[in-house]
Design an enzyme around this catalytic site. Structure first.
Site, PDB file in Angstrom:
ATOM      1  N   LYS A   1      -9.426   0.792  -0.202  1.00 26.16           N
ATOM      2  CA  LYS A   1      -8.491   0.607   0.910  1.00 26.16           C
ATOM      3  C   LYS A   1      -7.867   1.914   1.374  1.00 26.16           C
ATOM      4  CE  LYS A   1      -7.356  -3.993  -0.694  1.00 26.16           C
ATOM      5  NZ  LYS A   1      -6.360  -4.969  -1.127  1.00 26.16           N
TER       6      LYS A   1
ATOM      7  N   CYS B   1     -14.352 -11.222   5.399  1.00 26.27           N
ATOM      8  CA  CYS B   1     -13.193 -11.926   4.845  1.00 26.27           C
ATOM      9  C   CYS B   1     -12.962 -13.226   5.636  1.00 26.27           C
ATOM     10  CB  CYS B   1     -11.957 -11.031   4.931  1.00 26.27           C
ATOM     11  SG  CYS B   1     -10.415 -11.930   4.646  1.00 26.27           S
TER      12      CYS B   1
ATOM     13  N   SER C   1      -3.094 -15.415   7.429  1.00 26.37           N
ATOM     14  CA  SER C   1      -3.981 -15.906   8.492  1.00 26.37           C
ATOM     15  C   SER C   1      -3.406 -17.080   9.285  1.00 26.37           C
ATOM     16  CB  SER C   1      -5.343 -16.284   7.898  1.00 26.37           C
ATOM     17  OG  SER C   1      -5.213 -17.294   6.919  1.00 26.37           O
TER      18      SER C   1
END
Lengths: 260, 260
Positions: A75, A48, A102
């Site tokens: 997940k 990712c 992020s």
């Protein structure tokens, strides 16, 4: 257009795709690993780009954390307790407090650690100009993954890629520094854009009619190639790097999954 | 649904809409006003919520600037030299350096001025948690303007508005402070969300089947109403406030413009 793309994709799709390093990721039905007292955790997925931003900053700032890799295709249920959207990266602090997104986690880690080595420039205007550049870069970067996820063979993004290469090459030529942020070492701006620069060869190979990404860049965007070489020498980048081939294989596997 | 909406809109559309205060805005064909040496400038439009964010922070921090209001419907050509997208707000520093994007300008002004009165909380985790909340708020806020600009009579956003009111009321109840950020005075998070809270009465009046926004909020979301009252006492908010009626009239004029 579709045909030539399909053929270029076929060349790569026959490569054996194996991601042994993803096999131990926490998946649906798993129990959440126990938290060591006094240590932060980062919930991540190895491929990712947003999680990579955070890992780059954590590496560059020697931030002490436990890494918990999750399987984004299946997940674990407890991931949604860390972030209601079930996204990575997530930062869990020593006291259990949680942050996601992020750019937010990256700024938090930078501000929380090692005041003598801040990743943002000291000059305040330059700091905010670089934050603007990260946004502008994200807008200019080919919206490749969304097209790939559509599952179609026709993921031609040649024009987008060429516009992006022109944009980024021109930015590097105006800055005339080794890194985007400075001459000395990568700064926050570099770590925020790097995961996407790292994937540019894969995007060129999979999404355009250009056969050889390295030759194309050396002919049309020598500064981007030089920037990539400089970044790959940085210890934080080295520690979190995957090869163009791994990115290609992974992106193809994403497409296969979305086709099902 | 469309009919009841149209009738509620008709009630307001007959009000005479006049925005005398917009008449002196710089428009297409105008000459850029001369810059006073040593003073920053903010390029703004009086009814733009993003520009309002910046003006709130500038007011709260007593940031010294010249205000240049532009006509967003007929943008002056020189606005594109300030920001290639022709958007407001833009901050032009004393030395001519330019920043855009409301969150970026707001953080810049806060960091650049009056270190003893920072609008972000001192606690680092709380600072980044509030930045996350601004993002979450923006996602939850009804995407009203886009619907209005579609020019249709059918701009029913009742469900969105109700979800948003539930979300924001629950947030305020969990925080249990006078402002979102603290008990004492509005913080950055408050100024970043306020322009949208200020427009909530207009959104309720124009986009839902609810007849009386104040009664609806007092019955369903008393904490939002209390928050609005507290915010309206803040000097920075007072200085930049427009009435719900002005917002309604302006939003209707936006719709009329996009219909042409």
């Amino acid at each position: 257009m579709l045909c030539s793309l399909s053929s270029s994709i076929r060349q790569t799709v026959n490569r054996k795709m194996s991601f042994k390093f993803l096999e131990n990721n926490y998946t649906k039905g798993s129990t959440e690993p126990e938290k060591k007292p006094g240590v932060a955790r980062i919930f991540s997925f190895q491929l990712c780009p947003y999680a990579e931003r955070v890992l780059l900053v954590a590496s560059a700032k020697s931030f002490n954390f436990d890494l918990v890799n999750v399987d984004l295709a299946n997940k674990p249920e407890w991931l949604f307790e860390k972030n209601k959207f079930g996204l990575v990266p997530v930062l869990e602090l020593e006291d259990g407090n949680l942050l996601h997104e992020s750019l937010i986690i990256a700024d938090y880690i930078d501000e929380a650690t090692d005041a003598d080595h801040k990743l943002h420039p000291q000059n305040l205007f330059e700091k905010y100009r670089q934050k603007l550049f990260v946004q502008e870069f994200a807008t200019a970067y080919p919206q490749f993954i969304a097209k790939l996820k559509s599952g179609s063979d026709d993921i031609d993004v040649t024009k987008e890629v060429e516009n992006f290469i022109r944009f980024f090459e021109s930015e590097l030529s105006q800055r005339n520094t080794r890194f985007v942020g400075s001459n000395e070492s990568p700064q926050m701006v570099d770590y925020m854009i790097w995961p996407f620069v790292e994937r540019l060869p894969a995007v060129i190979s999979l999404g355009t009619q250009i056969k050889n990404w390295e030759q194309h860049l050396s002919e049309n965007a020598p500064l981007i190639l030089k920037y990539m070489q400089a970044m790959k020498e940085d210890p934080a980048v080295k520690q979190n790097l995957f090869s163009p081939d791994t990115h290609i294989d992974f992106l193809l596997s994403v497409r296969e999954r979305f086709r099902k």
